[in-house]
Write a protein that holds these residues in place. Sequence first.
Motif, PDB file in Angstrom:
ATOM      1  N   ASP A 193       0.522  -1.002   0.015  1.00  0.00           N
ATOM      2  CA  ASP A 193       0.263  -0.001   0.542  1.00  0.00           C
ATOM      3  C   ASP A 193       1.118   0.807   0.289  1.00  0.00           C
ATOM      4  O   ASP A 193       0.807   1.727  -0.826  1.00  0.00           O
ATOM      5  CB  ASP A 193      -0.658  -0.265   1.375  1.00  0.00           C
ATOM      6  CG  ASP A 193      -1.792  -0.675   0.933  1.00  0.00           C
ATOM      7  OD1 ASP A 193      -2.134  -1.353  -0.080  1.00  0.00           O
ATOM      8  OD2 ASP A 193      -2.637  -1.504   2.296  1.00  0.00           O
ATOM      9  N   SER A 197       0.955   3.957  -3.184  1.00  0.00           N
ATOM     10  CA  SER A 197       1.203   5.806  -2.297  1.00  0.00           C
ATOM     11  C   SER A 197       2.015   6.326  -2.823  1.00  0.00           C
ATOM     12  O   SER A 197       1.750   7.581  -2.913  1.00  0.00           O
ATOM     13  CB  SER A 197       0.678   5.705  -0.927  1.00  0.00           C
ATOM     14  OG  SER A 197       1.073   5.616  -0.478  1.00  0.00           O
ATOM     15  N   GLN A 202       1.258   6.838  -8.007  1.00  0.00           N
ATOM     16  CA  GLN A 202       1.105   7.974  -8.850  1.00  0.00           C
ATOM     17  C   GLN A 202       0.681   8.669  -9.709  1.00  0.00           C
ATOM     18  O   GLN A 202      -0.437   8.745 -10.575  1.00  0.00           O
ATOM     19  CB  GLN A 202       0.465   9.099  -7.251  1.00  0.00           C
ATOM     20  CG  GLN A 202      -0.170   8.121  -5.683  1.00  0.00           C
ATOM     21  CD  GLN A 202      -1.396   7.682  -5.874  1.00  0.00           C
ATOM     22  OE1 GLN A 202      -1.775   7.893  -6.489  1.00  0.00           O
ATOM     23  NE2 GLN A 202      -1.134   6.566  -5.390  1.00  0.00           N
TER      24      GLN A 202
END
Length: 205
Positions: A193, A197, A202
């Motif tokens: 995770d 991020s 992204q």
Amino acid sequence: MKVYLSKRAPNPRRVAWVLAEKGASDVEIVDVDLLKGEHKTEDFLKTVGVPNVPALQMDDAVVITESIAICRYLDACYPEPDLFGRTPEEVAVLEMWTRRAEMWLATPLMLTVRHSHPALAVLEQQSPEVAENNRAIATRSLGIFDRRLSESAFIARDTISIADIVAFIGFDFARMAKFAIPDDKPHLQRWADSMRSRAAAQAGV
Ligand SMILES: N[C@@H](CCC(=O)N[C@@H](CS)C(=O)NCC(=O)O)C(=O)O
């Protein structure tokens, strides 16, 4: 300098990720379409020497292939943030985890996809048995990384390094073979995770 990359291919993605972490925007990027065989053309082979991406051409025309060699070169050219370690101990620990990430996760996961996904039949004489054996190798290794990540924020240390980039891109590519980090590996899930991020992910790297 110029880098030859290919969208969606995992080894070139390591180089793209390192460039993103470094914020290096002055490197020329050439996109090579593997499915169209652009890495097998006479021009490409004359420049790069092997039908593989990534490749990096330095300003004096020296060409290097091998994603980790390229990433190490970029780390030396753009020292911040450091992704390969600075002290002798850090360099050694980081190299150890990068090799483990490569041999126990990234390579088996790449072979799982290459030998099972229909889109890659153009690049590989596929064998379901090779795919399954490699899926099993990666699955067996998950516990080692989960335990490690119960002790540190990232794989080799408490900040991101090349070991994380190698491992995460391996997992992400393996989604094409429906390989997912299982629920009983919470530390790996927390780490994945946090990799997902990051600005690089992204931004679509
Ligand atoms: N060891 C090399 C592996 C490079 C490699 O296998 N690249 C793949 C893309 S991920 C490729 O160029 N494949 C071309 C082919 O299979 O024909 C590295 O890490 O740079």
